[in-house]
Design an enzyme around this catalytic site. Structure first.
Site, PDB file in Angstrom:
ATOM      1  N   ASP A   1     -15.418  14.235   8.362  1.00  0.00           N
ATOM      2  CA  ASP A   1     -16.019  15.558   8.592  1.00  0.00           C
ATOM      3  C   ASP A   1     -15.728  16.077  10.008  1.00  0.00           C
ATOM      4  OD1 ASP A   1     -17.533  17.821   8.446  1.00  0.00           O
ATOM      5  OD2 ASP A   1     -19.309  16.852   7.622  1.00  0.00           O
TER       6      ASP A   1
ATOM      7  N   SER B   1     -25.229  18.640  13.775  1.00  0.00           N
ATOM      8  CA  SER B   1     -23.909  18.418  13.205  1.00  0.00           C
ATOM      9  C   SER B   1     -22.842  18.812  14.200  1.00  0.00           C
ATOM     10  CB  SER B   1     -23.741  19.218  11.916  1.00  0.00           C
ATOM     11  OG  SER B   1     -24.212  18.468  10.856  1.00  0.00           O
TER      12      SER B   1
ATOM     13  N   HIS C   1     -17.545  20.705   8.137  1.00  0.00           N
ATOM     14  CA  HIS C   1     -18.503  21.615   7.487  1.00  0.00           C
ATOM     15  C   HIS C   1     -19.017  22.683   8.442  1.00  0.00           C
ATOM     16  CE1 HIS C   1     -22.007  18.951   8.755  1.00  0.00           C
ATOM     17  NE2 HIS C   1     -22.636  20.098   8.751  1.00  0.00           N
TER      18      HIS C   1
HETATM   19  N1  ARG Z   1     -25.951  17.247   4.924  1.00  0.00           N
HETATM   20  C1  ARG Z   1     -25.232  17.905   5.984  1.00  0.00           C
HETATM   21  C2  ARG Z   1     -26.198  18.704   6.920  1.00  0.00           C
HETATM   22  O1  ARG Z   1     -27.291  18.969   6.510  1.00  0.00           O
HETATM   23  C3  ARG Z   1     -24.281  18.930   5.465  1.00  0.00           C
HETATM   24  C4  ARG Z   1     -23.049  18.387   4.888  1.00  0.00           C
HETATM   25  C5  ARG Z   1     -22.237  19.494   4.291  1.00  0.00           C
HETATM   26  N2  ARG Z   1     -21.566  19.000   3.103  1.00  0.00           N
HETATM   27  C6  ARG Z   1     -21.931  19.289   1.830  1.00  0.00           C
HETATM   28  N3  ARG Z   1     -21.348  18.642   0.864  1.00  0.00           N
HETATM   29  N4  ARG Z   1     -22.825  20.216   1.523  1.00  0.00           N
HETATM   30  O2  ARG Z   1     -25.971  19.901   7.106  1.00  0.00           O
HETATM   31  N1  ASP Z   2     -25.926  17.892   8.428  1.00  0.00           N
HETATM   32  C1  ASP Z   2     -26.847  18.403   9.433  1.00  0.00           C
HETATM   33  C2  ASP Z   2     -26.209  19.547  10.231  1.00  0.00           C
HETATM   34  O1  ASP Z   2     -25.413  20.268   9.675  1.00  0.00           O
HETATM   35  C3  ASP Z   2     -27.343  17.302  10.324  1.00  0.00           C
HETATM   36  C4  ASP Z   2     -28.587  16.663   9.783  1.00  0.00           C
HETATM   37  O2  ASP Z   2     -29.426  17.362   9.177  1.00  0.00           O
HETATM   38  O3  ASP Z   2     -28.744  15.466  10.019  1.00  0.00           O
HETATM   39  O4  ASP Z   2     -26.608  19.862  11.317  1.00  0.00           O
END
Ligand code: ARG
Ligand code: ASP
Length: 685
Positions: free
Chosen positions: A206, A621, A84
């Site tokens: 990921d 991330s 991502h």
């Molecule tokens: N929750 C993850 C973080 O905050 C992002 C993951 C991205 N994937 C998605 N399906 N939006 O950024």
């Molecule tokens: N998914 C998040 C990121 O993209 C990480 C988090 O918020 O735990 O940095």
């Protein structure tokens, strides 16, 4: 009396141990934590983590593309991050003939690696506490200039920490020749999509792989065919030994934004004002988009990234508000402040502090809210951003040539569907009018809505009478007369006003933040037991904890590891988020796992993701997840939904970060991608 004191000391120690996983620590002063880390299983020394004098782990960690973290995994500049995080780069390199998002991509030689224009990777050269130098009268600008020169660096900043009580200098080098080496298909890299986002159990692969290039002297350089793979001072050794519950883990990365020390007023604003407003408005937008997506495959693809972007924070805020409610953070903070006030009462420098802070919140909140509401409603209309470009670009005296207009169209009307934007805009303007105090609504807008009867009718008029969406290039006469451009122009003052409140958090608005400088000093005097660590601000940090599951509900323990069997259980060709590549089905059918097979609960499978108790946030991330020896065991990519309040209060009982197990990364590279040669480069024999 003595006995009582002894008990209290014991209780304090228990509290401190329980909270040992909390915190995002400055690498150059990690010495203060090293004892605690060693107790939990860390085997290295403080100067293995960060050193000014020798290569250390920090030389293997980079900020990736501004908002993520990445890490070197070979002596030849091979770089690992999340799928991502690489998503927009992979998308940019894709075309109808080469759809790398869908099919994945593997360079089978250096020559096949794909340069990503505009992608940068930033390496921290040095950090230094310069508080005393500044106090002694040195100018910040001079310190920055000198540091850049001394370290042959293109970037240096001085960041305030603890609300400006401390100032830290960061010196960086920016690499601009970064090439895509490999990415799994989205059906692995984004497996579970928005459905599984922020959720455990998780099965997302990921990850994506890049390579950093440098000039003949191993220095950062613009893209050139002559460039060579960058040879980092340090890279991570990969461990394929796997993780056990209770193992030490450490995260080394660039967390973006936390606010652990804010008062109850700020938490109340987040949990009861800001989040509910933003969630409600995004629910409306997401419902409209999903409805359109469900009716048409092309629309589903066109709006996939937009939907994911809107949904990510939307889902996070819900978890955060829920988590804050469950923890009773507001009440706890109120109690804490009461005790603080009692202590401060006879100290003239602190006695009125909380009252001053309270008054500052009362003054700033309406403005901060207006800005957030504007962002979620008016900026939620896709056409607005395009129309506002015409307005400002012209107002600033630029010529809007056909080329410029074409470029703006690509930027603002990318994968655009007029019907979706129209439906969203009707609802967003009506919500804006209903929620915004009248004095903030631009007068010409109020008049226009009165003339048309309702906000919805006014939006219908905009969409019926504009030429902006269909025609281009437009003559100056035409675009200046266009109702959408005029509508955008009405907000120029509001936007200027908003800019005054455009700070990361409410509490960082200067009128409030200035009090926090004193408040932090006072807290450190008063609350001596507390282990203070600076809030995240996109600078390099260390978090440590253990690999561990958690009790999700009474009697419902979530274990720390997921496997390929879980992917197969979710596999469903009919559901976009769960439709895995055939290759993976075949591998499963033939149990063709090779060296990646593990035995778990009497079953042979392949590890996929694991949970740990590290304190992380957005920006983490892509961060390397390390074992006690500083070896790479995974890549961080998410938190559980109920952990997300850790940006305000960390609860060691339930806050968990989610990582993709490095063994799954290697398995996918090797078995699905056929890129086993990279494993050799990584030293995985
Ligand atoms: N929750 C993850 C973080 O905050 C992002 C993951 C991205 N994937 C998605 N399906 N939006 O950024
Ligand atoms: N998914 C998040 C990121 O993209 C990480 C988090 O918020 O735990 O940095």
């Amino acid at each position: 009396m003595i006995k009582k004191l002894f008990l209290c000391a014991l209780a304090c120690i228990t509290f401190a141990t329980a909270a040992a996983d909390e915190g995002m620590w400055l690498p150059n002063s990690i010495k203060g934590r090293i004892k605690a880390m060693r107790k939990m299983g860390f085997k290295l020394k403080a100067d293995d983590i960060y050193s000014d004098d020798k290569a250390s782990l920090k030389d293997a960690v980079v900020q990736f593309g501004g908002g993520c973290t990445g890490e070197f995994i070979s002596p030849e500049g091979l770089l690992l991050t999340n799928h991502h995080c690489g998503y927009s780069s992979i998308q940019k390199l894709s075309s109808v003939e080469h759809d790398y998002l869908t099919d994945g991509f593997w360079a089978m030689s250096r020559a096949e690696e794909l340069p990503v224009p505009g992608l940068t990777v930033t390496l921290l050269v040095k950090m230094e506490d310069v508080t005393s130098r500044i106090a002694a009268g040195e100018s910040e600008a001079e310190i920055i200039k000198e540091a850049k020169k001394k370290h042959n660096a293109d970037k240096a900043n001085i960041e305030p920490i603890y609300y400006g009580n401390q100032k830290v200098l960061y010196v960086y080098r920016t690499f601009r020749d970064v090439r895509l080496v490999g990415a799994p298909p989205s059906s692995i890299g984004k497996f579970g999509g928005d459905t599984d986002n922020w959720v455990w159990p998780r099965h997302t692969g990921d990850f994506s792989i890049f390579r950093v290039y440098a000039n003949a002297d191993n220095e950062p350089a613009e893209y050139s065919e002559e460039n060579m793979p960058y040879r980092p001072a340090r890279h991570f050794k990969v461990s394929v030994k796997g993780v056990e519950e209770g193992d030490f883990t450490m995260i080394y990365g660039f967390p973006g934004n936390t606010q652990e020390y804010v008062t109850a007023d700020a938490v109340e604003y987040v949990a009861e004002v800001s989040n509910p407003m933003k969630i409600a408005l995004r629910t409306i937008r997401l419902d409209i988009i999903s409805e359109a997506q469900s009716k048409d495959v092309a629309t589903r693809i066109a709006y996939a990234a937009k939907h994911a972007n809107i949904a990510n924070a939307w889902k996070k805020w819900q978890g955060e508000s829920l988590g804050l409610g469950k923890l009773g953070t507001i009440e706890k903070k109120k109690e804490y402040e009461k005790a603080f006030a009692a202590w401060a009462a006879d100290k003239p420098q602190y006695a009125n502090l909380l009252d001053s802070m309270h008054a500052a919140y009362d003054e700033v909140i309406p403005h901060y809210f207006a800005r957030e509401l504007f962002n979620e409603t008016i900026l939620g209309m896709e056409f607005f951003n395009y129309a506002y470009w015409f307005h400002t670009y012209d107002a600033n005296g630029h010529k809007l040539t056909a080329d410029k207009q074409a470029e703006a169209r690509r930027t603002y009307l990318n994968d655009y569907r007029k019907e979706i934007d129209h439906a969203i805009s009707r609802r967003m303007l009506s919500e804006y009018i209903a929620r915004m105090p009248k004095e903030n609504v631009p007068a010409p807008l109020a008049t226009a809505i009165e003339k048309h009867g309702t906000p919805e009718a006014f939006v219908d008029h905009l969409f019926a009478d504009t030429r902006l969406l269909e025609e281009y290039p437009l003559t100056r006469e035409k675009y200046l007369a266009d109702p959408m451009v005029q509508f955008a122009g009405w907000f120029a003052d509001a936007l200027a006003q908003n800019r005054k409140y455009a700070y990361r958090n409410l509490s960082n608005v200067p009128a409030i933040e200035k009090w926090y400088r004193t408040y932090m000093q006072a807290l450190r005097e008063w609350d001596e037991e507390r282990a203070f660590y600076p809030d995240a601000n996109f600078t390099l940090r260390v978090a440590y904890g253990t690999v561990t599951g958690y009790e999700n509900a009474d009697g419902e323990y979530h274990t720390h590891l997921t496997t390929l069997d879980g992917i197969i259980a979710k596999d469903n060709p009919e559901i976009y988020d769960y439709d895995i590549p055939q290759a993976l089905r075949d591998i499963y059918k033939n149990k063709d796992y090779g060296r990646w097979a593990i035995e778990l609960n009497g079953k042979t499978s392949v590890p996929v993701c694991f949970l740990a108790s590290n304190h992380t946030t957005g920006g983490n991330s892509g961060s390397p997840v390390l074992n006690g020896k500083g070896e790479l065991i995974g890549i961080n990519f998410d938190r559980t939904w109920r952990s997300t309040m850790s940006d305000i209060e960390f609860d060691p009982a339930i806050c968990r970060n989610i990582s993709v197990d490095i063994r799954y990364v290697l398995f996918v590279m090797d078995r699905v991608g056929g890129a086993g040669y990279l494993l050799k480069e990584m030293g995985v024999e």
